[in-house]
Design a protein around this motif. Structure first.
Motif, PDB file in Angstrom:
ATOM      1  N   ARG A   1       0.836  -1.213   0.000  1.00  0.00           N
ATOM      2  CA  ARG A   1       0.000   0.000   0.000  1.00  0.00           C
ATOM      3  C   ARG A   1       0.864   1.254   0.000  1.00  0.00           C
ATOM      4  NH1 ARG A   1      -4.282  -2.666  -1.666  1.00  0.00           N
ATOM      5  NH2 ARG A   1      -5.284  -3.981  -0.071  1.00  0.00           N
TER       6      ARG A   1
ATOM      7  N   GLN B   1       2.151   2.163  -3.418  1.00  0.00           N
ATOM      8  CA  GLN B   1       1.136   2.759  -4.292  1.00  0.00           C
ATOM      9  C   GLN B   1       0.923   4.254  -4.004  1.00  0.00           C
ATOM     10  OE1 GLN B   1      -2.287   0.265  -3.597  1.00  0.00           O
ATOM     11  NE2 GLN B   1      -1.352  -1.524  -4.598  1.00  0.00           N
ATOM     12  N   LEU B   2       1.251   4.679  -2.783  1.00  0.00           N
ATOM     13  CA  LEU B   2       1.069   6.083  -2.419  1.00  0.00           C
ATOM     14  C   LEU B   2       2.119   6.996  -3.039  1.00  0.00           C
ATOM     15  CD1 LEU B   2       0.095   5.694   1.353  1.00  0.00           C
ATOM     16  CD2 LEU B   2      -1.391   6.391  -0.537  1.00  0.00           C
TER      17      LEU B   2
ATOM     18  N   GLN C   1       0.511   9.398  -5.318  1.00  0.00           N
ATOM     19  CA  GLN C   1      -0.214  10.487  -4.657  1.00  0.00           C
ATOM     20  C   GLN C   1       0.728  11.593  -4.191  1.00  0.00           C
ATOM     21  OE1 GLN C   1      -2.929   9.201  -1.568  1.00  0.00           O
ATOM     22  NE2 GLN C   1      -2.820  11.170  -0.504  1.00  0.00           N
ATOM     23  N   TYR C   2       1.910  11.210  -3.710  1.00  0.00           N
ATOM     24  CA  TYR C   2       2.840  12.197  -3.168  1.00  0.00           C
ATOM     25  C   TYR C   2       3.968  12.541  -4.132  1.00  0.00           C
ATOM     26  CZ  TYR C   2       0.409  11.390   1.222  1.00  0.00           C
ATOM     27  OH  TYR C   2      -0.553  11.295   2.201  1.00  0.00           O
TER      28      TYR C   2
ATOM     29  N   THR D   1      -1.545   9.331   7.196  1.00  0.00           N
ATOM     30  CA  THR D   1      -2.381   9.043   6.029  1.00  0.00           C
ATOM     31  C   THR D   1      -3.144   7.752   6.265  1.00  0.00           C
ATOM     32  OG1 THR D   1      -0.702  10.062   4.612  1.00  0.00           O
ATOM     33  CG2 THR D   1      -2.354   8.675   3.540  1.00  0.00           C
TER      34      THR D   1
ATOM     35  N   VAL E   1      -4.518   4.428   5.006  1.00  0.00           N
ATOM     36  CA  VAL E   1      -4.155   3.472   3.967  1.00  0.00           C
ATOM     37  C   VAL E   1      -5.273   2.460   3.829  1.00  0.00           C
ATOM     38  CG1 VAL E   1      -2.478   1.732   3.240  1.00  0.00           C
ATOM     39  CG2 VAL E   1      -1.712   3.776   4.453  1.00  0.00           C
TER      40      VAL E   1
END
Length: 451
Positions: A398, A401-402, A405-406, A436, A438
């Protein structure tokens, strides 16, 4: 009791089933090939010994030809029969060497009855010479003559047979035949009036030494055999490890896993790294499969060694990425540090290759998390896979995958970052990201951006 029976079965393979039958066919063939090869070499040495003895015997007779030496009469009488026997043995050994050559081509061992028959016949060579000497010369001289030492040559050459029973059989036959000649002429020995003093104890001890030599040779032979079997077992274990981990395990990891007592399933503190090539799906849709595979090979070809260099393993490839493990199956002092340093080195090498034109302009995302997990192998007898079971794996995936986003390349969990603070790498530039949520986690997770 079971362990005692197993020890006996290993030490004396003729008792119970043959241990080699437990191994795959290719190993049995390899062992048979070695046995036949050793047997041929042993027979060549025996043939050389027979030729040397017959040559020495002939030269001795030649030099005594024009002398008044009393031994000449004896040599003259026994020469034809002894040389005929030598000729028979030379022919016999030559034929057997050829037969063994045929066996080596078929990768099979000769029948045991043939090996025992050969051992009996070869040991009978010095016995025959001693018997002839005892008949035409004197029993005392015969039982102390040089041919009595030839027994030892045949006994210790039996080591090459890699069979304890055959070595013991060789020593036993030599001892029995020597004792037979001794007891056959015992009365003559007692009445011997030569210069030598008759000492039955010495002769009996000499016969016993042949049996003892057979035991020693058998022990040495069996140790060589067991060493070979142990080597095969280690190779099998190594093959099993490589089948589980593929070609992505460093040699050090394989050697450590070969250590006895290594548990196949255990709770370990691990650090999980997920890597993904960004926008790879779109790239693969517009490029040919050949080019797609070529890009993956070029990318992973330098990434895998970097992971291995930092004591990690590639657990599985995930199409356009992979999952790497640090701290398992071999525990390391600080797997988080190894994972982070490997990631930074990997990103640096990636940019270097892109700048030099060796690699297309691609980007990757890396997520790292650490924690306790159960490690071990799962699967069937024919196909097994080393796996990590625990929440640490899901969370690492997970986190990776972020990165989208960042807009980052390397994200690590708070656990990984705090672990770094205990090392010399605590000053690595890191940007703290607010807690955050998740997917799949009820509580928020604090992350740190390292690249």
């Amino acid at each position: 009791m079971v362990e005692s029976l197993e020890f006996v079965r290993l030490q004396f393979p003729l008792i119970g089933s043959n241990i080699m039958k437990e191994f795959p066919k290719e190993f049995q063939e390899k062992f048979s090939e070695i046995v036949v090869h050793n047997e041929r070499n042993r027979m060549k040495i025996v043939l050389l010994i027979i030729v040397s003895i017959s040559a020495f015997f002939s030269l001795n007779r030649f030099f005594l030809l024009n002398t008044q030496n009393p031994n000449f009469r004896v040599l003259k009488e026994i020469y034809p029969s002894v040389m005929l026997f030598f000729l028979f043995m030379m022919t016999y050994e030559s034929v057997l060497i050829y037969i063994l050559y045929r066996f080596s081509l078929s990768k099979k061992q000769p029948p045991e009855i043939l090996r025992y028959g050969n051992a009996f016949l070869e040991v009978s060579l010095p016995s025959a010479v001693i018997f002839v000497f005892a008949k035409y010369a004197s029993p005392m001289n015969a039982l102390y003559s040089p041919p009595t030492y030839i027994y030892f040559l045949f006994i210790f050459l039996a080591v090459l047979r890699l069979s304890f029973p055959l070595c013991l059989f060789t020593g036993t036959v030599a001892s029995i035949q020597y004792f037979f000649i001794y007891f056959l002429h015992e009365e003559q020995l007692r009445n011997f009036s030569g210069e030598s003093i008759y000492e039955p104890t010495i002769l009996l001890m000499k016969g016993g030494l042949y049996f003892t030599a057979g035991l020693v040779a058998g022990y040495i032979s069996q140790q060589i055999r067991l060493s070979f079997i142990e080597s095969i077992q280690n190779l099998r274990k190594k093959d099993q490890i490589e089948s589980v981990f593929g070609e992505h395990v460093s040699p050090q990891v394989v050697e450590t896993l070969l250590e006895p007592g290594k548990s196949s399933s255990e709770l370990q503190h691990v650090c999980i790294l997920f890597l993904d090539i960004r926008n790879f799906t779109a790239y693969s849709e517009k490029e040919s499969p050949v080019k797609v595979v070529d890009l993956l090979n070029q990318t992973f070809s330098f990434m895998v060694p970097i992971i291995q260099k930092h004591q990690g393993i590639i657990n599985k490839f995930l199409g356009d990425g992979f999952m790497a493990i640090f701290g398992a199956p071999i525990a390391t002092e600080n797997p988080e540090k190894e994972a982070v340093i490997a990631s930074l080195e990997l990103l640096q090498e990636l940019q270097s290759r892109i700048a030099s034109g060796e690699l297309e302009n691609i980007s990757v995302g890396i997520g790292i998390h650490s924690g306790d997990a159960v490690t071990g192998t799962i699967g069937s007898q024919k196909r097994k896979e080393y796996t990590i079971i625990g929440d640490v794996v899901n969370l690492a995936a997970r986190i990776e995958q972020l990165n989208k986003q960042y807009q980052s390349s390397l994200l690590v969990s708070e656990e990984v970052y705090l672990s770094l603070q205990t090392t010399s790498y605590k000053n690595i530039p890191a940007e703290e990201i607010a807690e955050t949520y998740v997917k799949g986690k009820e509580k928020p997770v604090r992350l740190y951006k390292l690249a």
